[in-house]
Design an enzyme around this catalytic site. Structure first.
Site, PDB file in Angstrom:
ATOM      1  N   ASP A   1      26.872   0.477  -6.233  1.00 15.13           N
ATOM      2  CA  ASP A   1      26.946   1.214  -7.493  1.00 15.13           C
ATOM      3  C   ASP A   1      28.018   2.308  -7.447  1.00 15.13           C
ATOM      4  OD1 ASP A   1      26.033   2.125 -10.141  1.00 15.13           O
ATOM      5  OD2 ASP A   1      25.302   3.869  -9.024  1.00 15.13           O
TER       6      ASP A   1
ATOM      7  N   GLU B   1       8.850  -1.246   3.721  1.00 17.64           N
ATOM      8  CA  GLU B   1       9.525   0.030   3.490  1.00 17.64           C
ATOM      9  C   GLU B   1      10.913   0.026   4.119  1.00 17.64           C
ATOM     10  OE1 GLU B   1       5.374   0.563   2.460  1.00 17.64           O
ATOM     11  OE2 GLU B   1       6.338  -0.418   4.153  1.00 17.64           O
TER      12      GLU B   1
ATOM     13  N   HIS C   1       0.839  -1.189   0.000  1.00 21.11           N
ATOM     14  CA  HIS C   1       0.000   0.000   0.000  1.00 21.11           C
ATOM     15  C   HIS C   1       0.880   1.247   0.000  1.00 21.11           C
ATOM     16  CE1 HIS C   1      -2.622  -3.098   1.700  1.00 21.11           C
ATOM     17  NE2 HIS C   1      -3.626  -2.378   1.254  1.00 21.11           N
TER      18      HIS C   1
END
Length: 160
Positions: free
Chosen positions: A129, A115, A77
């Site tokens: 990265d 989350e 959600h």
């Protein structure tokens, strides 16, 4: 099929209806551990990584990831987060490990575990990265939910 809340009557995936759930304060803490070489450790703490301040950029990436979890995890959600915090701790055991901790908080009808996990993962990926030009041998080790509070299922704390 009523006990399987993530499936509709046809047995297909659906987003759970949380409208009848109680609004509570909910928190979740997740961690991820990134193994790095001495060269990467020195570059990060010395501020010499060519792509910039690694931990600051990764911290922002983690916050952004938490805020956008519903866009990459299909059944999540969209949640109004009231707080996201990312912290770091270096540990040295034959090699360097960067322990990443993401804490997410909301007041709502569903929890913020995904989350927090997404934030911790995005932080580790961002560091990878930004540092891969130095050494591609970094390893993202365990990513886990450390704790959660609030909601019908109650509190959870990892046993360690």
């Amino acid at each position: 099929m009523s006990e399987f809340t993530h499936f509709n009557q046809e047995g297909r995936a659906r987003m759970v209806d949380v409208s009848d759930k109680e609004v509570t304060t909910r928190t979740a803490v997740a961690k991820s551990v990134l193994g790095v070489s001495e060269a990467i450790h020195q570059a990060i703490i010395g501020g010499t990584v060519k792509k910039g301040d690694v931990l600051s950029v990764a911290q922002v990436a983690g916050i952004m990831a938490a805020k956008n979890t519903h866009q990459i995890i299909p059944m999540c959600h969209p949640l109004p987060l009231s707080g996201v915090d990312i912290s770091f701790e270096w540990i040295h055991k034959k090699e360097w490990f960067l322990c990443i901790e993401a804490t997410v908080k909301t007041t709502g009808r569903t929890g913020v575990e995904m989350e927090a996990l997404t934030a911790a993962s995005a932080v580790a990926l961002t560091i990878y990265d930004m540092c891969k030009a130095i050494d591609k041998g970094m390893v993202i080790h365990e990513t886990a939910l450390v704790s959660k509070t609030g909601g019908k299922s109650g509190d959870y704390h990892i046993d360690k």
